[in-house]
Design a protein around this motif. Structure first.
Motif, mmCIF file in Angstrom:
data_model
loop_
_atom_site.group_PDB
_atom_site.id
_atom_site.type_symbol
_atom_site.label_atom_id
_atom_site.label_comp_id
_atom_site.label_asym_id
_atom_site.label_seq_id
_atom_site.Cartn_x
_atom_site.Cartn_y
_atom_site.Cartn_z
ATOM 1 N N SER A 575 0.424 -1.048 0.129
ATOM 2 C CA SER A 575 -0.250 0.071 -0.196
ATOM 3 C C SER A 575 0.912 1.207 0.059
ATOM 4 O O SER A 575 0.484 2.371 -0.030
ATOM 5 C CB SER A 575 -0.774 -0.114 1.181
ATOM 6 N N TYR A 576 2.088 1.250 1.080
ATOM 7 C CA TYR A 576 2.919 2.375 0.906
ATOM 8 C C TYR A 576 3.968 2.916 0.906
ATOM 9 O O TYR A 576 5.045 3.376 0.378
ATOM 10 C CB TYR A 576 2.855 3.127 2.598
ATOM 11 N N GLY A 577 4.353 1.199 -0.047
ATOM 12 C CA GLY A 577 6.461 1.356 0.069
ATOM 13 C C GLY A 577 7.186 1.205 1.132
ATOM 14 O O GLY A 577 8.434 1.026 0.514
ATOM 15 N N LYS A 578 6.504 0.563 2.212
ATOM 16 C CA LYS A 578 7.089 0.675 3.241
ATOM 17 C C LYS A 578 7.146 -0.354 4.295
ATOM 18 O O LYS A 578 6.113 -0.279 4.845
ATOM 19 C CB LYS A 578 8.078 1.952 3.582
ATOM 20 N N ALA A 579 8.250 -0.689 5.306
ATOM 21 C CA ALA A 579 7.798 -1.600 6.299
ATOM 22 C C ALA A 579 6.808 -0.964 7.586
ATOM 23 O O ALA A 579 7.147 0.624 7.199
ATOM 24 C CB ALA A 579 8.661 -2.327 7.398
ATOM 25 N N PRO A 580 5.821 -1.142 8.430
ATOM 26 C CA PRO A 580 5.462 0.135 9.114
ATOM 27 C C PRO A 580 5.691 -0.285 10.335
ATOM 28 O O PRO A 580 5.473 0.521 11.401
ATOM 29 C CB PRO A 580 3.588 -1.390 9.314
ATOM 30 N N TYR A 581 7.318 -0.822 10.608
ATOM 31 C CA TYR A 581 7.554 -0.703 11.754
ATOM 32 C C TYR A 581 9.171 -0.312 11.679
ATOM 33 O O TYR A 581 9.625 -1.083 10.536
ATOM 34 C CB TYR A 581 7.651 -2.370 12.819
ATOM 35 N N LYS A 582 9.837 0.825 12.710
ATOM 36 C CA LYS A 582 11.207 0.572 12.525
ATOM 37 C C LYS A 582 12.533 -0.585 13.209
ATOM 38 O O LYS A 582 12.876 -0.932 12.527
ATOM 39 C CB LYS A 582 11.456 1.603 12.867
ATOM 40 N N SER A 583 11.297 -1.137 14.550
ATOM 41 C CA SER A 583 12.012 -2.222 14.894
ATOM 42 C C SER A 583 10.911 -3.593 14.951
ATOM 43 O O SER A 583 9.843 -3.081 15.178
ATOM 44 C CB SER A 583 12.789 -1.787 16.484
#
Length: 922
Positions: A575-583
């Motif tokens: 949907s947004y091209g990125k992971a929903p979390y940093k860690s």
């Protein structure tokens, strides 16, 4: 002789030694009502830390695994809050799905109501009420654990606003081309009658048939391809066989018949079937391609090449049923074979399956098929095999692969020239995985996972909001339609129920016509979305709605690499091209003291409710931080007892500090440079302890935090610093420099320990905080409004640290010599001893350097730098210690021994001075 007890500054506090946590904690919980909102307001302007809650399932009471999970989250949130961050923690619940449907069905059955006799809307209402009941139950249980969060406004996947957000997410994925409809084999539970996702399957040992079957070649008399299978029931769906092109195959003659099998597996074939023959010909797999054979239950099929054939078992010739196997399907599609599965939703055979199988369930059909093959002379061998087989995680029954028409998120769908799989793997590499090996687990899963089947054939969930044109079959999945339905859902009191209440015309925008053929007649999709899509969309439905693009952390059990972590990753990347979390932090499972899984049948289940009722939530919280959560976490009676003992040591340390500060306020604090050198040493040690604690907190190594605090309280404080300090605290005048210096350090220690333990011993330190506030009225109402002190390098005296580390070794040696004398009943108390020290010059110089305080530090009455004593020890450093009885007489007030000339009346000079300062007569 006069009783001087009333002239001593003996400890006094009404902070109870007995914790009574089960009774006291609910009182503190009452005080915490509204605390999260107050903290939100008080921390405006701080950098934000977002730990996004993975929603537990709203079904049943919480178990010990829930407690482990929620307390870990709470410890992290509270540490970040008390390290200068504003925290954002909205608890959530996963409210849809089959287990709730099944519970409602059970309740209906008990009332003798047939599920089919009520409408979908009525059934959904019962499911919603069931979910709401357990959301409320679990919320109270989580709050009882002392977990800080926005409990008044949790996110629920059944809320209309959440469901509308999920529909919008589905629309985005359709627009980007990641959603496809396809007939392909998926995991199918024949008992729950629905497709299942990869994450909904568990593997257990199972016994199945193991058969070798011969397939006659067309126009080749008495020559057979031989296959091996553990799923005879899939033979009616056979559409070919697969071989490895570069493998070597032999024509193996047994009597009048010749069998084609892989050369490498001939020996296995002989051993298992007990058929002995000879090799008459050898060929490469590619030479077998296009050969035709008579299928056991159908027409004439061919040999196809496949990269999936292995030579680990069987014959190297693999029966192919594209309707019942993932790899079979991939090869079939390559060669134009439409997947075929003559099996209905309940796993019963339907036409065009052979007559003798129709209406029979697949697993029951195995025996019938084997008998039929035997009667036709096609069975070469029949046995059984125990192997790992996929089972439904809900009903625990074996699942099958079944080709049905389903909705999928395509792993091979592309964005900017890269597949979803490639994009997800790139994002995985950008995330911090805790522990670090978590990255290997999720990478391997994403590398090999099939397309994500997102459709389910049930009632209780969010509908797949697409329409089909009745005239031309066009799928209506336009953005404006998704947005229109989303608005209807968020404006309906029961959200997605609107899909089941309204007609197609009422659900579509007014005057909507098929963009392909212009028709206004439509049929709506009946399937609902996979619950993993529900929870996997939470980053968008919760965080993005609040302007938060990426969570700082997701934290769940290690099983979620294939569950929530993965569904969230795929949905967000698509949907947004990125992971929903940093860690991403993962923890192990809770097991008993022998490492066994907890189960009612074993009687080893530990209930969090029982632990709280008997011991209090702080004991449970202390257990969580005492264990290394990166592995499976053990819990049982003896472990709890150990935690209780450690808790008592910590509580008693806090109580001792409070008890010696009864006449002290923040106005009495002395500056660092005015402190006694022993007190400056402890302040220096405290800075180093704080450094270590912050480091381990930041690395999420909470068991290290626990170990440092436990050891600090029981060893450095109780056995050393506080033990030495008692003389100065009790015997000097209340407002003397010696006592105020000691009390200043006790005050700093009390505040530091209280604040640094607040993330895990939340109830206990809040109780302590009330006492600290009496010493400093400027402090806020709760410990959580304050920050954990950071180490201050200006308060570290390296020379003192070096000196006292040596003096500590010296003290240990003195204690050894005194213990020898005590065992012999030569003395009863260290104050009855005179100590002789000699040997290592460096140590002797150190004793001279601190000569005014050395006897108090060693807790003896006299110290002499010469050889002597009756009880002698020799340390590794070459220091000799001798002990004999102290000279002179005992002061009745401080119990130390002095020579006659050092007394004023009954008291030693030191005690006499203190008593006079207190306005009393000697």
């Amino acid at each position: 002789m006069r009783d001087y007890k009333e002239t001593l500054n003996l400890p006094k506090t009404d902070f109870p030694m007995k914790a009574n946590l089960p009774e006291r904690e609910p009182i503190i919980l009452k005080r915490w009502e509204g605390l999260y909102k107050k903290l939100e307001s008080a921390t405006q302007g701080r950098p934000l830390f977002v730990l996004h809650d993975g929603p537990p399932y709203a079904n049943g009471n919480i178990h010990i695994g829930h407690a482990l999970n929620k307390v870990l989250k709470d410890v992290i949130n509270k540490y970040m809050l008390m390290s200068g961050y504003k925290i954002h923690y909205i608890p959530g619940w996963d409210c849809h799905g089959l287990p709730i449907e099944q519970q409602v069905e059970k309740e209906l059955k008990a009332k003798k109501i047939d599920k089919e006799s009520i409408s979908k809307v009525e059934f959904r209402k019962l499911c919603r009420e069931y979910a709401k009941k357990f959301v409320d139950i679990q919320r109270e249980e989580f709050k009882r654990l002392g977990v800080l969060g926005n409990w008044e406004e949790p996110y629920l996947t059944m809320d209309p606003s959440y469901q509308a957000g999920e529909v919008r997410e589905l629309g985005r994925l359709f627009k980007k081309g990641f959603v496809i409809k396809s007939k392909k084999p998926v995991y199918w539970c024949i008992y729950d009658k629905t497709a299942e996702a990869e994450a909904e399957v568990e593997y257990y040992e199972r016994q199945d048939p193991s058969i070798y079957v011969k397939l006659p070649l067309i126009n080749q008399k008495s020559i057979y391809l031989v296959i091996w299978t553990t799923t005879p029931w899939t033979l009616p769906a056979n559409m070919g066989v697969m071989v490895g092109e570069d493998y070597e195959y032999v024509f193996y003659q047994v009597g009048d018949e010749t069998y084609i099998i892989a050369k490498e597996l001939v020996e296995d074939f002989e051993n298992i079937t007990q058929l002995k023959g000879r090799v008459v010909k050898s060929v490469k797999g590619k030479e077998l391609l296009e050969l035709e054979y008579q299928s056991p239950y159908g027409g004439i099929n061919k040999v196809y090449p496949s990269e999936f054939v292995e030579l680990t078992a069987g014959t190297g010739i693999v029966h192919m049923a594209p309707g019942h196997g993932r790899e079979d399907y991939l090869v079939g599609i390559r060669y134009g074979l439409e997947p075929f599965a003559p099996v209905d939703d309940e796993g019963r055979f339907i036409p065009p399956a052979p007559d003798f199988l129709r209406g029979i369930r697949v697993f029951d059909a195995n025996k019938l098929i084997i008998e039929d093959l035997k009667s036709r002379g096609l069975l070469l061998y029949e046995g059984t095999i125990t192997h790992s087989y996929p089972h439904c995680w809900r009903c625990k029954n074996p699942v099958i692969f079944r080709a049905t028409s389903q909705w999928f998120i395509s792993m091979e769908g592309k964005k900017d020239g890269k597949t979803l799989r490639e994009l997800a793997l790139e994002e995985i590499d950008k995330v911090k995985w805790i522990p670090p090996y978590g990255i290997n687990r999720i990478r391997s899963m994403v590398e090999t996972r099939p397309d994500w089947c997102i459709s389910r054939q049930r009632y209780w969930g969010v509908p797949i909001t697409v329409f089909y044109c009745k005239r031309c079959g066009h799928i209506i999945a336009e953005e404006e339609v998704f947005e229109h339905v989303a608005r209807l859902i968020e404006n309906h009191p029961y959200g997605a129920d609107v899909w089941f209440e309204l007609t197609e015309k009422e659900l579509l925008p007014e005057g909507y016509a098929c963009p392909k053929c212009g028709s206004d007649e439509f049929r709506k999709e009946e399937d609902i979305l996979d619950v993993w899509f529900d929870s996997g969309s939470s980053h968008a439905c919760v965080l993005r709605r609040m302007g938060i693009e990426t969570a700082d952390m997701y934290l769940e059990g290690s099983d979620q690499h294939r569950g929530w972590f993965q569904s969230s990753l795929l949905e967000s990347v698509a949907s947004y091209g990125k992971a929903p979390y940093k860690s991403v932090l993962t923890h192990g499972f809770t097991v008993d003291e022998q490492g066994r899984k907890m189960s009612k049948s074993l009687g080893n289940v530990v209930s969090p409710q029982e632990v709280i009722k008997d011991l209090g939530a702080d004991i449970l919280r202390l257990w969580v931080v005492s264990e290394d959560y990166t592995q499976d976490v053990k819990l049982g009676r003896s472990i709890l007892q150990r935690v209780v003992e450690d808790y008592k040591k910590i509580r008693n340390t806090l109580r001792f500090l409070l008890a010696n500060l009864y006449d002290f306020t923040s106005r009495d604090v002395l500056p660092y440079h005015q402190l006694h050198h022993f007190d400056r040493w402890m302040i220096s040690r405290l800075q180093l302890i704080l450094k270590e604690l912050h480091k381990h907190y930041r690395e999420y190594a909470f068991h290290r935090v626990y170990q440092i605090i436990r050891n600090f309280c029981s060893v450095e404080l109780s056995s050393l610093y506080l033990d030495v300090l008692k003389d100065r605290l009790y015997t000097y005048a209340p407002d003397s420099w010696e006592r105020r210096s000691a009390q200043t350090v006790l005050y700093h220690l009390l505040k530091a320990l209280t604040l640094v333990m607040a993330p895990f011993l939340s109830f206990t330190v809040e109780e302590v905080w009330e006492y600290i506030r009496k010493m400093d009225e400027s402090l806020e109402e709760s410990v959580f409004f304050h920050t954990i002190p950071s180490p201050d390098d200006n308060l570290i005296d390296q020379e003192l640290l070096t000196d006292y580390s040596k003096l500590e070794k010296l003290r240990d040696e003195v204690m050894k010599a005194i213990e020898m004398a005590r065992k012999d009943k030569y003395i009863n108390h260290p104050y009855e001893a005179k100590v002789f020290l000699w040997g290592n010059q460096e140590y002797m110089d150190l004793v001279r350097k601190y000569k005014d305080y050395i006897k108090f530090y060693l807790t003896v009455s006299q110290v002499e730098l010469s050889e002597g004593g009756y009880y002698i020890t020799n340390s590794e450093e070459g220091v000799f210690v001798g002990v004999q009885k102290a000279e002179g007489k005992k002061c009745p007030r401080c119990w130390m021994y002095y020579r006659e000339e050092e007394f004023v009346g009954e008291l030693c000079n030191r005690c006499a001075t203190a008593v006079v300062k207190m306005g009393l007569q000697v």
